[in-house]
Structure formats: structure tokens, C-alpha cells
Motif scaffolding. Sequence first.
Motif, PDB file in Angstrom:
ATOM      1  N   VAL A  48       0.787  -1.430  -0.024  1.00  0.00           N
ATOM      2  CA  VAL A  48      -0.210   0.316  -0.534  1.00  0.00           C
ATOM      3  C   VAL A  48       0.973   1.186   0.035  1.00  0.00           C
ATOM      4  O   VAL A  48       1.750   0.623   0.860  1.00  0.00           O
ATOM      5  CB  VAL A  48      -1.158  -0.076   1.255  1.00  0.00           C
ATOM      6  N   PRO A  49       0.447   2.364  -0.899  1.00  0.00           N
ATOM      7  CA  PRO A  49       1.069   3.359  -1.195  1.00  0.00           C
ATOM      8  C   PRO A  49       1.429   4.373   0.886  1.00  0.00           C
ATOM      9  O   PRO A  49       0.569   4.085   1.488  1.00  0.00           O
ATOM     10  CB  PRO A  49       0.551   4.592  -1.894  1.00  0.00           C
ATOM     11  N   VAL A  50       2.900   4.128   1.392  1.00  0.00           N
ATOM     12  CA  VAL A  50       2.983   4.579   2.620  1.00  0.00           C
ATOM     13  C   VAL A  50       3.802   6.370   2.243  1.00  0.00           C
ATOM     14  O   VAL A  50       4.116   7.327   1.605  1.00  0.00           O
ATOM     15  CB  VAL A  50       4.364   4.293   3.372  1.00  0.00           C
ATOM     16  N   ILE A  51       3.028   6.967   3.573  1.00  0.00           N
ATOM     17  CA  ILE A  51       3.235   8.362   4.048  1.00  0.00           C
ATOM     18  C   ILE A  51       4.853   8.307   5.055  1.00  0.00           C
ATOM     19  O   ILE A  51       4.020   7.677   5.903  1.00  0.00           O
ATOM     20  CB  ILE A  51       2.507   9.479   4.124  1.00  0.00           C
ATOM     21  N   GLN A  52       5.653   8.550   4.764  1.00  0.00           N
ATOM     22  CA  GLN A  52       6.828   8.417   5.860  1.00  0.00           C
ATOM     23  C   GLN A  52       7.022   9.682   6.577  1.00  0.00           C
ATOM     24  O   GLN A  52       7.134  10.431   6.156  1.00  0.00           O
ATOM     25  CB  GLN A  52       8.614   7.788   5.021  1.00  0.00           C
ATOM     26  N   THR A  53       6.998   9.208   8.252  1.00  0.00           N
ATOM     27  CA  THR A  53       6.815  10.692   8.546  1.00  0.00           C
ATOM     28  C   THR A  53       7.993  10.055  10.002  1.00  0.00           C
ATOM     29  O   THR A  53       8.105   9.253  10.454  1.00  0.00           O
ATOM     30  CB  THR A  53       6.050  10.077   9.770  1.00  0.00           C
ATOM     31  N   GLY A  54       8.515  11.556  10.294  1.00  0.00           N
ATOM     32  CA  GLY A  54       9.093  11.171  11.862  1.00  0.00           C
ATOM     33  C   GLY A  54      10.631  10.935  12.209  1.00  0.00           C
ATOM     34  O   GLY A  54      10.838  11.183  12.864  1.00  0.00           O
ATOM     35  N   VAL A  55      11.553  10.542  11.224  1.00  0.00           N
ATOM     36  CA  VAL A  55      12.940  10.534  11.962  1.00  0.00           C
ATOM     37  C   VAL A  55      13.587  11.636  11.508  1.00  0.00           C
ATOM     38  O   VAL A  55      13.526  11.672  10.655  1.00  0.00           O
ATOM     39  CB  VAL A  55      13.360   9.200  10.872  1.00  0.00           C
ATOM     40  N   GLY A  56      14.106  11.374  12.263  1.00  0.00           N
ATOM     41  CA  GLY A  56      14.950  13.193  12.090  1.00  0.00           C
ATOM     42  C   GLY A  56      16.140  12.925  12.740  1.00  0.00           C
ATOM     43  O   GLY A  56      16.381  13.008  13.826  1.00  0.00           O
TER      44      GLY A  56
ATOM     45  N   HIS B 211      27.951  17.799   4.007  1.00  0.00           N
ATOM     46  CA  HIS B 211      28.447  16.688   5.955  1.00  0.00           C
ATOM     47  C   HIS B 211      26.772  16.290   5.893  1.00  0.00           C
ATOM     48  O   HIS B 211      26.096  15.932   5.883  1.00  0.00           O
ATOM     49  CB  HIS B 211      28.250  17.631   7.174  1.00  0.00           C
ATOM     50  N   ILE B 212      25.647  17.351   5.815  1.00  0.00           N
ATOM     51  CA  ILE B 212      24.084  17.688   5.754  1.00  0.00           C
ATOM     52  C   ILE B 212      24.069  16.847   5.155  1.00  0.00           C
ATOM     53  O   ILE B 212      23.367  15.666   5.209  1.00  0.00           O
ATOM     54  CB  ILE B 212      23.890  19.405   5.621  1.00  0.00           C
ATOM     55  N   ALA B 213      24.276  17.290   3.310  1.00  0.00           N
ATOM     56  CA  ALA B 213      23.914  16.264   2.308  1.00  0.00           C
ATOM     57  C   ALA B 213      23.914  14.456   2.708  1.00  0.00           C
ATOM     58  O   ALA B 213      23.273  13.775   2.355  1.00  0.00           O
ATOM     59  CB  ALA B 213      24.708  16.602   1.080  1.00  0.00           C
ATOM     60  N   ALA B 214      25.285  14.257   3.380  1.00  0.00           N
ATOM     61  CA  ALA B 214      25.803  13.157   3.571  1.00  0.00           C
ATOM     62  C   ALA B 214      24.649  11.808   4.358  1.00  0.00           C
ATOM     63  O   ALA B 214      24.135  10.823   4.564  1.00  0.00           O
ATOM     64  CB  ALA B 214      26.764  12.765   4.271  1.00  0.00           C
ATOM     65  N   TYR B 215      24.605  13.358   5.609  1.00  0.00           N
ATOM     66  CA  TYR B 215      24.187  12.111   7.009  1.00  0.00           C
ATOM     67  C   TYR B 215      22.155  13.351   7.327  1.00  0.00           C
ATOM     68  O   TYR B 215      21.857  12.388   8.193  1.00  0.00           O
ATOM     69  CB  TYR B 215      24.591  12.724   8.028  1.00  0.00           C
ATOM     70  N   SER B 216      21.484  13.483   6.712  1.00  0.00           N
ATOM     71  CA  SER B 216      20.413  14.659   6.919  1.00  0.00           C
ATOM     72  C   SER B 216      19.708  13.321   6.293  1.00  0.00           C
ATOM     73  O   SER B 216      19.623  12.850   6.086  1.00  0.00           O
ATOM     74  CB  SER B 216      20.089  15.516   6.138  1.00  0.00           C
ATOM     75  N   SER B 217      18.361  13.079   7.555  1.00  0.00           N
ATOM     76  CA  SER B 217      17.145  12.133   6.855  1.00  0.00           C
ATOM     77  C   SER B 217      16.406  13.461   6.321  1.00  0.00           C
ATOM     78  O   SER B 217      14.976  13.058   6.260  1.00  0.00           O
ATOM     79  CB  SER B 217      17.068  11.839   8.166  1.00  0.00           C
TER      80      SER B 217
ATOM     81  N   SER C 245      14.683  21.808  24.331  1.00  0.00           N
ATOM     82  CA  SER C 245      13.873  21.495  24.990  1.00  0.00           C
ATOM     83  C   SER C 245      12.804  20.360  25.102  1.00  0.00           C
ATOM     84  O   SER C 245      11.935  20.685  25.930  1.00  0.00           O
ATOM     85  CB  SER C 245      13.014  22.492  24.034  1.00  0.00           C
ATOM     86  N   ARG C 246      13.254  19.319  24.332  1.00  0.00           N
ATOM     87  CA  ARG C 246      12.350  18.088  24.358  1.00  0.00           C
ATOM     88  C   ARG C 246      12.789  16.988  23.600  1.00  0.00           C
ATOM     89  O   ARG C 246      12.914  17.076  22.105  1.00  0.00           O
ATOM     90  CB  ARG C 246      10.678  18.168  23.598  1.00  0.00           C
ATOM     91  N   PRO C 247      13.769  16.575  24.084  1.00  0.00           N
ATOM     92  CA  PRO C 247      14.985  15.982  23.445  1.00  0.00           C
ATOM     93  C   PRO C 247      14.034  14.931  22.935  1.00  0.00           C
ATOM     94  O   PRO C 247      14.757  14.079  21.607  1.00  0.00           O
ATOM     95  CB  PRO C 247      15.860  15.570  24.266  1.00  0.00           C
ATOM     96  N   SER C 248      13.383  14.551  23.363  1.00  0.00           N
ATOM     97  CA  SER C 248      12.556  12.974  22.459  1.00  0.00           C
ATOM     98  C   SER C 248      12.047  12.515  21.487  1.00  0.00           C
ATOM     99  O   SER C 248      11.629  11.848  20.891  1.00  0.00           O
ATOM    100  CB  SER C 248      11.991  12.870  23.521  1.00  0.00           C
ATOM    101  N   VAL C 249      11.541  13.908  20.429  1.00  0.00           N
ATOM    102  CA  VAL C 249      10.847  14.015  19.456  1.00  0.00           C
ATOM    103  C   VAL C 249      11.665  14.420  18.514  1.00  0.00           C
ATOM    104  O   VAL C 249      13.254  14.676  18.273  1.00  0.00           O
ATOM    105  CB  VAL C 249       9.651  15.956  19.778  1.00  0.00           C
ATOM    106  N   CYS C 250      11.117  14.423  17.225  1.00  0.00           N
ATOM    107  CA  CYS C 250      11.604  14.483  15.874  1.00  0.00           C
ATOM    108  C   CYS C 250      12.042  15.122  15.544  1.00  0.00           C
ATOM    109  O   CYS C 250      13.850  15.647  14.765  1.00  0.00           O
ATOM    110  CB  CYS C 250      11.233  14.059  14.636  1.00  0.00           C
ATOM    111  N   ASN C 251      12.183  16.606  15.670  1.00  0.00           N
ATOM    112  CA  ASN C 251      12.237  17.564  15.070  1.00  0.00           C
ATOM    113  C   ASN C 251      13.705  18.217  16.074  1.00  0.00           C
ATOM    114  O   ASN C 251      14.707  19.664  16.204  1.00  0.00           O
ATOM    115  CB  ASN C 251      11.343  19.134  14.791  1.00  0.00           C
TER     116      ASN C 251
END
Lengths: 414, 414
Positions: free
Chosen positions: B216-224, B330-336, B249-255
Motif C-alpha cells: 500500500v502506498p506509504v507516507i513516511q513520517t518522523g525520523v529526524g 556533511h548535511i547532504a551525507a547524513y541528513s534524514s 527543550s524536548r530531546p525525544s521528538v523528531c525535530n
Amino acid sequence: MTILEQMGQKAKEAARALAVAGAKKDAALLKMADAIEAHEAEILAANEKDLQAARESGMRKSMLDRLALTSARIAGMAQGVREVAAQEDPIGQVVSGFVRPNGLQIQRVRVPLGVIGIIYEARPNVTADAAALCLKAGNAVILRGGKEAIHSNTAVAEAMRQAVEEAGLPADCIQLVQDTTRASSIEMMGLTDYLDVLIPRGGAGLIRSVVENSHVPVIQTGVGNCHVYVDASADIDMAANIVFNAKTSRPSVCNAMETLLVHQDIAGQALPAIKARLDAKQVELRGCERTRAILGDCVVPAEEEDWGREYLDYILAVKVVDSFEDALAHIAAYSSGHSEAIITNDYANARAFTERVDAAAVYVNASTRFTDGGEFGCGAEIGISTQKLHARGPMGVRELTSTKFIIMGNGQIR
Amino acid sequence: MTILEQMGQKAKEAARALAVAGAKKDAALLKMADAIEAHEAEILAANEKDLQAARESGMRKSMLDRLALTSARIAGMAQGVREVAAQEDPIGQVVSGFVRPNGLQIQRVRVPLGVIGIIYEARPNVTADAAALCLKAGNAVILRGGKEAIHSNTAVAEAMRQAVEEAGLPADCIQLVQDTTRASSIEMMGLTDYLDVLIPRGGAGLIRSVVENSHVPVIQTGVGNCHVYVDASADIDMAANIVFNAKTSRPSVCNAMETLLVHQDIAGQALPAIKARLDAKQVELRGCERTRAILGDCVVPAEEEDWGREYLDYILAVKVVDSFEDALAHIAAYSSGHSEAIITNDYANARAFTERVDAAAVYVNASTRFTDGGEFGCGAEIGISTQKLHARGPMGVRELTSTKFIIMGNGQIR
């Protein structure tokens, strides 16, 4: 690293350059068009190799015709590329923008998708079309054509790659996969590290196989089991005219009609009138019992599977329905979500049909044959999406883009 | 037919009613909110069952906290549903429209996606959130929550289903899968005949598994894996302030930010100032050699894998870069592809960063923590898309829709 992974890496690098290439893209497209014409002799010679192999393998005539290039067809390819160059560049367009109460300036800006994979079948013109559309939208493309056209595709792609390089962009904006075995298709479907999207162009079998097996996000194109429903209040001449056009003007394409539904109150008059038109093209009718009661034994009895078939031929399934609701239910059950039409003079039914039929294009009193990028005024198309995610209906340059948010602050924290 | 196929069929029927439900949807949402509050006692009792089982299985405290409902949290769920009801209805909006030279009137109109599957983990509030957003956009939803929350989810879903029915819509607009074994997730990923989209909400493992296995088509969310790059011209106070906010401020979130990049020309002054702020929250630093040369042995040596990690914790990878170009590479290599920020006072670099970084949200002089539907002013969100197809960035109600073309003619043929 496999060959395809290496191609993927080169494509990613090329895509980074293309994303900020601006007007260089149009310069490259114009050079590509010139190069296709300048290399006519090589392209025709390569095509002759493909044709010879195809003839030896016993390819049928209609397929040979799709594969064959001529001077005129090569000029047509070049002209297609020039038309893409003339289109508006979608990249950098601000889709929306606003300032938040905290002073953040937020803009949603159109950007390329990145790297697009195209898996296609025998027609060599797709090589030029697809490359031009992808490049215009700032995307690198990896083309994987059919083995039947490998020499033609290679000659076209080589000409275009040189032209891209002459325009100061990486040749690897356009790459053609040389391995035309099933293995390369399968590998492309798993190339998630490099491909942002995979678009299959071809018959129903190819599309189904890609949709079912790809891990790369797919845009599904092109399967059309299109219905025309003749409502009780329809103008019979208009109905016959539209059915004749939708079925016979080009039966092999996805926006051609495959099933006729007729309201029982008008079937006695409408069916003979429609049949009279279709007979001129010797269209085979496969009908329900009531259709056969009206038109006689010349109508082949329809089997259940006829309602779901995309004939792509001079064959039409015909069903008499009890009511407007019955027509909607039949379409909901068998539609492939491509193009559906009602012929009616009833305002309420016209409104309800457009609201309730779930398809990429829903028509009132017009032929399904109009579902096409050119006819909808959005220029050349990469295909007609029959899925609901991302793009639906004819997909032009803009459908080969994504967006990103750009946020300008002056020290805001949350 | 399996249970899930039956649910799929019911969902498709419900979706047909929902697609033309208009204002009934808001009535249903308000009743859903009331019902969640009215059933507080049952929902809390069900939640207590889940909590007891979780304690017995030795669930760790932070997870128990996410699972636990209170009177206030139930009121919050209801409030969230009311806020969705208050949003603008996207369905039926005309996205574009024009008349072609042949007289065809063509409109592109916003329509629901159809049936949406959501696979999520332990938080029961997702049940209410996701159902409300899907319903507002005219979609039926099949919810498949985690086994840890099955009693809570069932109680919330039951209350909502009754409310939907009282509002005159099919209860099956909202269905909850009772089988919480891996088998039901896997079956949902293959439910192409019934699901138009599948959205996983949860940790990286869940998302990867769905992206890799779904047909099924997926919308991928959240890994940051979000970066903040401190450019040579940055205001050091602003940089320290933004890094402190983005990391702590909130380390557990994706942003939340995961890696700090600092230009070598400013690293000697910036790194100590940033470290001083982070020390207040005992953030562990994992740095490159040059970072350690400046900050000393209190910095853990970074391994290659640290650059790709989403810590979701009080840990920060730190790298000194030679140049702006090095930071981009570096960002191009490792960014999600989630959220990336530059802190700079250099106009050309600010412009180049926003143009060249390929991510859903690209910031200049602001914290990555703003990537959020509420903060971007688009209301409640179903997740943050890190893919490029269909939706990118925070996805609200509008991102749960598609479009169709409606074409009104008066007998046109092609």
C-alpha cells in the motif's frame, strides 16, 4: 557497489547541481533537441538494429510500428523536447507564505523530487520525453527501457547526455540502464537509497509488477477501465457521438472507453442508435441479457470478467442498468479510477455524478478521450496517475516536483 | 474473506458516504469529543487494565507515562478533536479551474483519499487524533494500535464510533483492529484493494519496517537527524540559545537537533559558549578531534556512526567543519531530510543554505523545534513527512486529501 548503485550515486550528485541550475536547464533542453536532430543518422542506424532483431524474433506488426523511428518521428521527439523547454519552470515557485506571530517568515517553495527512475517498454520516444520532463523539473533521471529498443534508446540518450554536458550541466542528469534483463528492473525497485520515485510506463502487467514489488515510492499510471453512462435524459445523438469517439478514435490508449452503461428507460432508443455508429468500425459488443434482448444475437453475451477488462481494442462491454444509482454502483465496483463520463441533461444527476464518482477525471457530456496533459492545457505529460497520493490525472512537469518549507528567523526558539 | 478484508470493505462503503457528508462531519467530530469526555470512566478503567499489564511486563517508566491516561489527558484528547472540527473543510475546494478553447470547463477539486490505515505504537491519544483528522478530510480510517494500549484504544474507539453513528454517519468510518500481533500489521501492508494509504506513526523501527514491506502506498513520517550549523559569521549568543533550545527543550521528538556543525573560524569562541549552556542539562557531547582539542577530554570521541544517529536523548554529536561547503556536504551525507538550520549573519550563505539543503524544513536563525503543524499554523498534524511524494513536512487535514478533475462539456469529442 553494483552498476545501478553507482548510477544512483552519480544521479544524486547530478541532481544536486540540477536543483539550482535555473535557466541552464532550458539551455540544456534546447541543445538536447538540436542534438537529437543532429544525430538522426546514428539514431536511425541504431533503430534499424533494433528493428532487425525484432523482426527476427517475430514481433507483431503493431509493436514493430511503435518501435520504428523515421526522420519525421525524430523531428517529433526534438519538437517535444523544445515544447518542454518552453514551459514555465516550476522550481522556486512560492506555493504559500506567511509570517507567524513570533516573527518567523515561513514559505513553502517548490523543489525537485531528486532522482526519478522510469521503467518503460518498447517506444524509444519515451527516452526523450521522460528525460526532458524530468530535467525541466530539476530531477536527474535513470531510464530503464525495454530490450527491444536498447540500441535506439542508447543512441538517443547519448545525444542528449552530450548536449546536457555542453550546456554546463552533468551528463549524469540523464542515464540509461544498459542491462535490460528483469534483474535490473528488480534492482531499481529496491534502490531506495538513490531513487526518490519510480514511474512505470507501459502495459498493465508492467505497472502491476512495479506497484507490487517496489520499495521505492511509485506513481501508478495508465490503466483505464473507463465507463460512459447514458442517463435517461441523455440527448441520444450526443450520446452516440461521444460513445463512438470514446471507443473508436484510438482504442489502444488508456482514456478510451471500455464499458457502456445505459439507463433502462432510454436503452430501447439509445442502443440501436449507438450500435449504428459503432458498426462503421466493426466494434464487437459484449452485452448483458437486456442489451441482447434489444440488439439481438449479434451481441456476444458478456461474462462477469468483461466488466473489469481493459480491452484496448474494438470491443465494448454494454450493460442496461435499472437506475442512476445502479450505474454509480457498477462504476464503483469496476472503475480503475481513470476517466468516467455521464451523458445527461438532468442537472441533479450531473451534479451527483461528479460528486460521487471516484476517478481522476469525471466528465459530463464529453468524451473520456480528453484525459491528457495536452488537452487539459498542462503541456507534455509523463503519464496519467490513477492513484490518489501525490498526483492524480495527467502528470506534467509540476507533478515531478515536491516542496520544502523555508523558515527565516532572527533567533526564535520554542 | 479475512477479518481485515471485511473491515476494508466496510471502510470503503463508509468512505463513500463520508466523501459527500459535508457538515455532518463536523457534527460527528463534536459528538466524538463529547463522547470521549462522557465515557471518561470506561476509558480510565480500560487504561488501568493496560497499565497493569504493562507494569507486570516490566515496561520502563517513560513508556508507562506515555501510556497512562488521566482526566486531564482525556479532556485534552476531546479538545484536540474539537480543534479539528473547527478547521476549514478542505473537501470540495476548487484548486484550479479554467475553460479550454473547445469550451470544456475543467476544475480540479479537492476530494478525500478514501481509506487510510494507521499503524501506531503505545500512545492512546493517537486513536482520537488520527480518527479526527481522517474523518475531517472525509476518509474512513482503520486504526492498528499497539498491544500495550489495546484496552484504552478500544474504549476510545467505541465511544467515537457511537458518536459518529449518532451524527448519521456509518460507525465504520472509524475501525480499530483488535488483533495486535505482527500478523495484522503485515496483512495491512498488503491490503491494496482496500487501503489508499498507510501511515506509520512511531519509532524508527516501525517506520522502516512499514516503508520496506508495504505494498500500500506509504507516507513516511518522523525520523529526524537534524543539524544546526553555526556559520563563521554567527552571533554566538544566538547560536548558543538556539542550540540549547533545539537540543534540550524536548530531546525525544523528531525535530530535536542531533548534530552540531561549527565553522572552524568561530569554533574556538562558539564551542565553549555553547557547551556552557548545554552543561546545565548535562548534555553528553560526542565530538570530532578538533572539537576535543577545543573543549577537552570531557567530550567523548565521536565514531562514524554518531553522525547518522537520532539519539532522541541528551546527547549531541559535534563537528568542526572547514567551510560552509563542508557543512553542506556533511548535511547532504547524513541528513534524514527533516529539519536543518544555519545560524549566520551572512546573506549569501543564508540564501545558499535554504536553496541547497534538501530537507522538509530549512531554517535560518531559528530552532529546528518549530517543525510542527501547530507552529506552522496548519493545526493538528498526523505526522511530519520526510518523503518528497505527496506531502513534505507537517501534514494536517489538507495533506489527507487528493484531487480529481471535473470536466463539464456540451458534447465535446476529440
